[in-house]
Write a protein that holds these residues in place. Structure first.
Motif, mmCIF file in Angstrom:
data_model
loop_
_atom_site.group_PDB
_atom_site.id
_atom_site.type_symbol
_atom_site.label_atom_id
_atom_site.label_comp_id
_atom_site.label_asym_id
_atom_site.label_seq_id
_atom_site.Cartn_x
_atom_site.Cartn_y
_atom_site.Cartn_z
ATOM 1 N N VAL A 31 -17.311 -14.852 -36.580
ATOM 2 C CA VAL A 31 -16.388 -14.114 -35.729
ATOM 3 C C VAL A 31 -16.429 -12.646 -36.136
ATOM 4 C CG1 VAL A 31 -13.971 -13.821 -35.066
ATOM 5 C CG2 VAL A 31 -14.893 -16.112 -35.417
ATOM 6 N N SER B 278 -18.898 -10.854 -31.004
ATOM 7 C CA SER B 278 -18.222 -12.148 -31.033
ATOM 8 C C SER B 278 -16.718 -11.873 -31.024
ATOM 9 C CB SER B 278 -18.618 -12.901 -32.291
ATOM 10 O OG SER B 278 -17.812 -14.037 -32.457
ATOM 11 N N ASP C 159 -14.135 -14.444 -30.675
ATOM 12 C CA ASP C 159 -13.262 -15.500 -31.183
ATOM 13 C C ASP C 159 -14.109 -16.601 -31.838
ATOM 14 O OD1 ASP C 159 -14.227 -17.221 -29.171
ATOM 15 O OD2 ASP C 159 -12.543 -16.796 -27.846
ATOM 16 N N SER D 14 -14.509 -19.578 -30.854
ATOM 17 C CA SER D 14 -15.031 -20.557 -29.887
ATOM 18 C C SER D 14 -16.403 -20.167 -29.358
ATOM 19 C CB SER D 14 -14.071 -20.689 -28.717
ATOM 20 O OG SER D 14 -12.840 -21.207 -29.156
ATOM 21 N N HIS E 163 -17.100 -17.221 -27.804
ATOM 22 C CA HIS E 163 -17.067 -16.272 -26.702
ATOM 23 C C HIS E 163 -17.616 -14.919 -27.143
ATOM 24 C CE1 HIS E 163 -13.925 -19.193 -25.388
ATOM 25 N NE2 HIS E 163 -14.676 -19.099 -24.297
#
Length: 89
Positions: A57, A79, A81, A83, A85
């Motif tokens: 992250v 980046s 997060d 997850s 994204h």
């Protein structure tokens, strides 16, 4: 809608190592494109830079096509997060 980043040669390479690229980004909320001159290795260099991205992250990667005198396009990826994204600008 599918999010897409494409880098395409829009002018044939004539052996001098310089190619005109069209860089296009599309998402649900945005669509834009630009052209820049660059060398024939630039798409491969970008692919290598993005290989395995992101590793954590907050990771970020930047890459520039072209030059200020021939036209340029700077791409930045981050980046945002845990997850997976990615933000691009």
């Amino acid at each position: 809608m599918k999010n897409v980043l494409s880098v395409r040669s829009t002018l044939g390479h004539d052996g001098d190592g310089v190619v005109r690229y069209t860089i296009r980004a599309v998402s649900d909320d945005f669509a834009g494109s630009t052209m820049a001159w660059g060398n024939v290795e630039q798409p491969s260099q970008l692919a290598i830079l993005l290989s395995g991205f992101p590793k954590a992250v907050g990771d970020s990667v930047g890459y520039s096509f072209g030059t200020p005198t021939t036209g340029s396009c700077e791409l930045n990826f981050c980046s945002i997060d845990g997850s997976g994204h990615i933000g691009m600008w």
